[in-house]
Design a protein around this motif. Structure first.
Motif, PDB file in Angstrom:
ATOM      1  N   PRO A  73       0.796  -1.339   0.080  1.00 59.06           N
ATOM      2  CA  PRO A  73       0.049  -0.177   0.339  1.00 59.06           C
ATOM      3  C   PRO A  73       0.616   1.116  -0.215  1.00 59.06           C
ATOM      4  CG  PRO A  73       0.159  -0.803   2.167  1.00 59.06           C
ATOM      5  CD  PRO A  73       0.583  -2.378   1.109  1.00 59.06           C
ATOM      6  N   LYS A  74       2.451   1.649   0.062  1.00 57.88           N
ATOM      7  CA  LYS A  74       2.702   2.180   0.364  1.00 57.88           C
ATOM      8  C   LYS A  74       3.386   2.799  -0.918  1.00 57.88           C
ATOM      9  CE  LYS A  74       5.706   5.227   3.321  1.00 57.88           C
ATOM     10  NZ  LYS A  74       7.157   4.395   4.181  1.00 57.88           N
ATOM     11  N   HIS A  75       4.133   1.643  -1.392  1.00 57.79           N
ATOM     12  CA  HIS A  75       4.605   2.087  -2.765  1.00 57.79           C
ATOM     13  C   HIS A  75       4.299   1.118  -4.190  1.00 57.79           C
ATOM     14  CE1 HIS A  75       7.817   3.145  -0.003  1.00 57.79           C
ATOM     15  NE2 HIS A  75       8.224   3.556  -0.807  1.00 57.79           N
ATOM     16  N   GLY A  76       3.018   0.675  -4.143  1.00 57.42           N
ATOM     17  CA  GLY A  76       2.479  -0.739  -5.186  1.00 57.42           C
ATOM     18  C   GLY A  76       3.339  -1.269  -6.110  1.00 57.42           C
ATOM     19  N   SER A  77       4.296  -1.740  -4.935  1.00 54.70           N
ATOM     20  CA  SER A  77       5.863  -2.999  -5.442  1.00 54.70           C
ATOM     21  C   SER A  77       5.307  -4.613  -5.531  1.00 54.70           C
ATOM     22  CB  SER A  77       6.171  -3.592  -4.353  1.00 54.70           C
ATOM     23  OG  SER A  77       7.278  -2.436  -4.551  1.00 54.70           O
ATOM     24  N   LEU A  78       4.113  -5.203  -6.349  1.00 57.13           N
ATOM     25  CA  LEU A  78       3.479  -6.302  -6.215  1.00 57.13           C
ATOM     26  C   LEU A  78       4.742  -8.050  -6.032  1.00 57.13           C
ATOM     27  CD1 LEU A  78       1.671  -5.441  -9.403  1.00 57.13           C
ATOM     28  CD2 LEU A  78       0.950  -4.952  -7.314  1.00 57.13           C
ATOM     29  N   PHE A  79       3.978  -8.817  -5.162  1.00 62.91           N
ATOM     30  CA  PHE A  79       4.565  -9.927  -4.653  1.00 62.91           C
ATOM     31  C   PHE A  79       3.355 -10.729  -5.344  1.00 62.91           C
ATOM     32  CE2 PHE A  79       5.998  -6.509  -1.941  1.00 62.91           C
ATOM     33  CZ  PHE A  79       7.442  -6.726  -1.537  1.00 62.91           C
TER      34      PHE A  79
END
Length: 137
Positions: A73-79
């Motif tokens: 939710p902070k940087h939009g990185s996808l895991f």
């Protein structure tokens, strides 16, 4: 039977997460999440924070998941919800910290020797912010 019961697989939302709390061998309490995964056994468990920066995925309303990926939710990185790997954004090249589980008869069990199951839901932070300042207001 090995492990501590956490939840039924059916309790894990299709587009969200199931939050629970664990304790490591050093008595550090941590949050973990169960997330849906297309690969068997249908769910995976991860510690509930981005490895790039201490940001919770699930703050009590479920982690944001889209197309099989957990969204920071902070940087939009996808895991990847099944593998834990990140291929984009500031967290690219990092991986989620796994929590070992087993699924038996539609039920999820914590089998990770590094964690002890505490309870459903997140940790309660009722102490408020701490300060080392000698000033008072």
């Amino acid at each position: 039977m090995r492990g501590t019961h956490v939840a039924a697989v059916d309790a894990v939302p299709e587009h969200g997460s199931y939050l629970f709390s664990v304790e490591d061998p050093f008595t550090n309490e941590r949050e973990a999440i169960l997330v849906p995964c297309e690969a068997d056994p249908g769910v995976e468990a991860w510690l509930n924070n981005c490895p790039h920066e201490d940001q919770r995925f699930d703050a009590g309303r479920g982690a944001a998941i889209r197309d099989g990926e957990i969204i920071c939710p902070k940087h939009g990185s996808l895991f990847d919800a099944c593998e834990g790997d990140c291929g984009n954004g500031p967290a690219a090249g990092s991986s989620l910290r796994p929590v070992d589980i087993e699924v038996r008869d539609g039920e999820v069990y914590l089998v990770d020797d590094g964690y002890t199951y505490l309870h459903d839901g997140g940790l309660e932070d009722d102490e408020g912010p701490s300060s080392t300042s000698h000033l008072s207001f």
